[in-house]
Write an enzyme that holds these catalytic residues in place. Structure first.
Site, PDB file in Angstrom:
ATOM      1  N   ARG A  26      47.819  39.987  42.088  1.00 57.64           N
ATOM      2  CA  ARG A  26      48.076  41.431  42.040  1.00 57.64           C
ATOM      3  C   ARG A  26      46.779  42.211  42.017  1.00 57.64           C
ATOM      4  O   ARG A  26      45.723  41.693  41.642  1.00 57.64           O
ATOM      5  CB  ARG A  26      48.920  41.813  40.819  1.00 57.64           C
ATOM      6  CG  ARG A  26      48.262  41.557  39.454  1.00 57.64           C
ATOM      7  CD  ARG A  26      47.587  42.739  38.837  1.00 57.64           C
ATOM      8  NE  ARG A  26      46.804  42.365  37.672  1.00 57.64           N
ATOM      9  CZ  ARG A  26      45.517  42.077  37.701  1.00 57.64           C
ATOM     10  NH1 ARG A  26      44.851  42.106  38.836  1.00 57.64           N
ATOM     11  NH2 ARG A  26      44.863  41.759  36.601  1.00 57.64           N
ATOM     12  N   GLU A  32      44.707  50.500  33.146  1.00 56.09           N
ATOM     13  CA  GLU A  32      43.961  49.292  32.765  1.00 56.09           C
ATOM     14  C   GLU A  32      43.817  49.208  31.253  1.00 56.09           C
ATOM     15  O   GLU A  32      43.474  50.186  30.591  1.00 56.09           O
ATOM     16  CB  GLU A  32      42.585  49.344  33.432  1.00 56.09           C
ATOM     17  CG  GLU A  32      42.101  48.029  33.931  1.00 56.09           C
ATOM     18  CD  GLU A  32      42.979  47.451  35.041  1.00 56.09           C
ATOM     19  OE1 GLU A  32      43.847  46.600  34.714  1.00 56.09           O
ATOM     20  OE2 GLU A  32      42.802  47.832  36.190  1.00 56.09           O
ATOM     21  N   HIS A  33      44.098  48.002  30.746  1.00 57.55           N
ATOM     22  CA  HIS A  33      44.047  47.745  29.300  1.00 57.55           C
ATOM     23  C   HIS A  33      45.057  48.616  28.544  1.00 57.55           C
ATOM     24  O   HIS A  33      44.819  48.982  27.384  1.00 57.55           O
ATOM     25  CB  HIS A  33      42.621  47.922  28.761  1.00 57.55           C
ATOM     26  CG  HIS A  33      41.703  46.828  29.232  1.00 57.55           C
ATOM     27  ND1 HIS A  33      41.628  45.599  28.612  1.00 57.55           N
ATOM     28  CD2 HIS A  33      40.859  46.758  30.289  1.00 57.55           C
ATOM     29  CE1 HIS A  33      40.764  44.832  29.254  1.00 57.55           C
ATOM     30  NE2 HIS A  33      40.290  45.508  30.284  1.00 57.55           N
ATOM     31  N   ASP A  35      48.481  47.636  28.948  1.00 54.41           N
ATOM     32  CA  ASP A  35      49.721  46.843  28.810  1.00 54.41           C
ATOM     33  C   ASP A  35      49.913  46.310  27.389  1.00 54.41           C
ATOM     34  O   ASP A  35      51.020  46.348  26.856  1.00 54.41           O
ATOM     35  CB  ASP A  35      49.837  45.739  29.880  1.00 54.41           C
ATOM     36  CG  ASP A  35      48.741  44.688  29.868  1.00 54.41           C
ATOM     37  OD1 ASP A  35      47.734  44.850  29.142  1.00 54.41           O
ATOM     38  OD2 ASP A  35      48.889  43.685  30.607  1.00 54.41           O
ATOM     39  N   SER A 125      44.896  35.311  39.302  1.00 53.44           N
ATOM     40  CA  SER A 125      45.175  33.974  39.840  1.00 53.44           C
ATOM     41  C   SER A 125      45.819  33.084  38.774  1.00 53.44           C
ATOM     42  O   SER A 125      46.671  32.248  39.100  1.00 53.44           O
ATOM     43  CB  SER A 125      43.891  33.325  40.354  1.00 53.44           C
ATOM     44  OG  SER A 125      42.904  33.338  39.343  1.00 53.44           O
ATOM     45  N   ASP A 170      50.327  41.045  34.528  1.00 50.64           N
ATOM     46  CA  ASP A 170      50.061  40.150  35.660  1.00 50.64           C
ATOM     47  C   ASP A 170      51.267  39.275  35.975  1.00 50.64           C
ATOM     48  O   ASP A 170      51.674  39.137  37.132  1.00 50.64           O
ATOM     49  CB  ASP A 170      48.839  39.269  35.344  1.00 50.64           C
ATOM     50  CG  ASP A 170      47.604  40.096  35.049  1.00 50.64           C
ATOM     51  OD1 ASP A 170      47.652  41.319  35.263  1.00 50.64           O
ATOM     52  OD2 ASP A 170      46.605  39.526  34.591  1.00 50.64           O
ATOM     53  N   TYR A 220      37.697  40.668  25.632  1.00 53.56           N
ATOM     54  CA  TYR A 220      39.096  41.089  25.822  1.00 53.56           C
ATOM     55  C   TYR A 220      39.821  41.074  24.469  1.00 53.56           C
ATOM     56  O   TYR A 220      40.470  42.040  24.079  1.00 53.56           O
ATOM     57  CB  TYR A 220      39.785  40.138  26.817  1.00 53.56           C
ATOM     58  CG  TYR A 220      41.184  40.554  27.197  1.00 53.56           C
ATOM     59  CD1 TYR A 220      41.410  41.339  28.329  1.00 53.56           C
ATOM     60  CD2 TYR A 220      42.290  40.169  26.444  1.00 53.56           C
ATOM     61  CE1 TYR A 220      42.703  41.721  28.696  1.00 53.56           C
ATOM     62  CE2 TYR A 220      43.574  40.547  26.786  1.00 53.56           C
ATOM     63  CZ  TYR A 220      43.777  41.323  27.918  1.00 53.56           C
ATOM     64  OH  TYR A 220      45.056  41.707  28.261  1.00 53.56           O
TER      65      TYR A 220
HETATM   66  C1  GLA Z   1      44.033  41.125  32.368  1.00 58.12           C
HETATM   67  C2  GLA Z   1      45.274  40.809  31.537  1.00 58.12           C
HETATM   68  C3  GLA Z   1      46.324  41.914  31.676  1.00 58.12           C
HETATM   69  C4  GLA Z   1      45.718  43.299  31.428  1.00 58.12           C
HETATM   70  C5  GLA Z   1      44.423  43.475  32.224  1.00 58.12           C
HETATM   71  C6  GLA Z   1      43.725  44.760  31.885  1.00 58.12           C
HETATM   72  O1  GLA Z   1      44.362  41.085  33.732  1.00 58.12           O
HETATM   73  O2  GLA Z   1      45.840  39.585  31.934  1.00 58.12           O
HETATM   74  O3  GLA Z   1      47.389  41.654  30.811  1.00 58.12           O
HETATM   75  O4  GLA Z   1      45.512  43.512  30.060  1.00 58.12           O
HETATM   76  O5  GLA Z   1      43.525  42.413  32.021  1.00 58.12           O
HETATM   77  O6  GLA Z   1      44.478  45.852  32.262  1.00 58.12           O
END
Ligand code: GLA
Length: 384
Positions: A26, A32-33, A35, A125, A170, A220
């Protein structure tokens, strides 16, 4: 790609595969960040896939061969699958363990894993590998899971077997994406709204910086706990529930860094909802502005960008609307990986060349640039 995987399987195991499954990666357009803060995301699946070709064997062993790494993993499914080597096999192991936890019997199988998704490139991936595995196990072991349950099982595999406390975006996208649509996902209710991306005048470009900085995973987890700390101060279940005003009012009660993390998440949620609306009304100028704002917020407040991603966004912004670039931002977890840009279709070739040359000149590195229409989620290509 599936044909190649099937041929390879036949060459390795002496008979054609019984199952063929594919799961897409995807790209996240915006959100972003958000979810893991119960917020909103706006990703789409891309036409880059993990394909698994598999056949049953009579034993209790799973044999996986990755075409990308050239490595083979062999492990037993009885009594219970455990973590192990090589690292990538944990995404498969974790999903099998999830099926076992549900009381489903998993028999031994042999598999070839093919991929057109750069591994560790921020295009999910690992989620695609998890989802491809879950899709294979559904085909092998009977009734399909509910799609949300399937996404959660794959996410759990990533938490427990890969040690990454990721959100749901994802896995969800790799399962539920629809062709020609982005997916506005409410990560709290786990409901989706499809947003058509069918304007032929606009193309989605993905720019892989080909860098992956260390620390991505530990940073993260740190961001996640900073968000939780902010939510505690604000006395909300998640930052999804906080307003910019409430955050401002509580500014002195939290460390400056925690304040900035929360400011990113709260503003990014708003941008994501606005971007979904703007796409629906083809207000591409607004979408572009929101993408640049998102990048700035990720760079300055959330601090998950890196010099190479900033360089790509600077080059794109320099080309600007006059040159056909609508917007650009980093996409995915950050610290390397990919940027996403919306570009006027008639300017794609020119923009690709310009990005390519300027990126190499400024960083001494080569970028990989490709476009993708929104793809459909995972599917079984051949069964039984
Ligand atoms: C990674 C995580 C997702 C999301 C993004 C940031 O891809 O797997 O769950 O938190 O970072 O948006």
């Amino acid at each position: 790609m599936a044909g190649r995987a099937a041929q390879l399987f036949t060459r390795c195991f002496g008979h054609p595969p019984r199952w063929l499954v594919a799961a897409p990666g995807r790209v996240n357009l915006i959100g972003e960040h958000t979810d893991y803060n119960d917020g909103f995301v706006l990703p789409m699946a891309i036409r880059r896939y993990i394909v698994i070709a598999a056949g049953a064997n009579s034993g209790r062993q799973v044999t996986l061969h990755s075409v990308t790494t050239g490595e083979t993993a062999t492990f037993s499914v009885r009594p219970k699958v455990e973590r192990g080597e090589p690292g990538w096999s944990n995404y498969v192991r974790g999903v099998i363990a999830g099926f076992q936890k549900l009381g489903k019997k998993v028999a031994g199988f042999d598999a070839i894993i093919e991929s057109t998704l750069p591994f560790g490139g921020g295009l999910a991936s690992s989620a695609a590998l998890e989802v491809a595995t879950a899709t294979l196990l559904e085909a092998m072991a009977g009734p399909a899971l509910d799609p949300v349950e399937k996404a959660l099982l794959c996410q759990q595999a990533e938490h427990e077997f890969a040690g990454v406390p990721c959100g749901i975006m994802d896995q969800f996208t790799s399962i539920l994406a629809q062709e020609d649509h982005a997916l506005l996902l409410d990560c709290r209710s786990r409901t989706t709204t499809s947003v058509a991306m069918t304007d032929p005048a606009v193309t989605v470009l993905i720019i892989n910086t080909n860098v992956r900085h260390k620390l991505a995973e530990s940073e993260y987890a740190k961001r996640r706990s900073q968000c939780e700390a902010a939510a505690r101060v604000l006395k909300v279940a998640a930052l999804r529930d906080a307003t910019p005003e409430a955050l401002e009012a509580a500014r002195r009660q939290m460390e400056p860094v925690v304040f900035r993390r929360a400011r990113h998440v709260i503003s990014e949620n708003q941008r994501t909802l606005q971007a979904a609306q703007a796409i629906q009304s083809s207000d591409w100028d607004a979408v572009g502005r929101l993408m640049y704002d998102s990048h700035r917020s990720l760079r300055e407040d959330y601090e998950v960008s890196c010099p190479e991603l900033d360089t790509v966004v600077d080059i794109a912004q320099g080309i600007g609307a006059a040159g056909g670039v609508i917007g650009c931002r980093m996409t995915g977890g950050g610290f390397g990986g990919c940027a996403v840009s919306l570009v006027r279709t008639d300017a794609v070739q020119r923009t690709t060349r310009a990005l390519d040359m300027a990126y190499e000149k400024k960083t001494g590195r080569q970028a990989n640039i490709f476009s993708s229409r929104p793809a459909a989620g995972a599917r079984v290509l051949k069964s039984g």
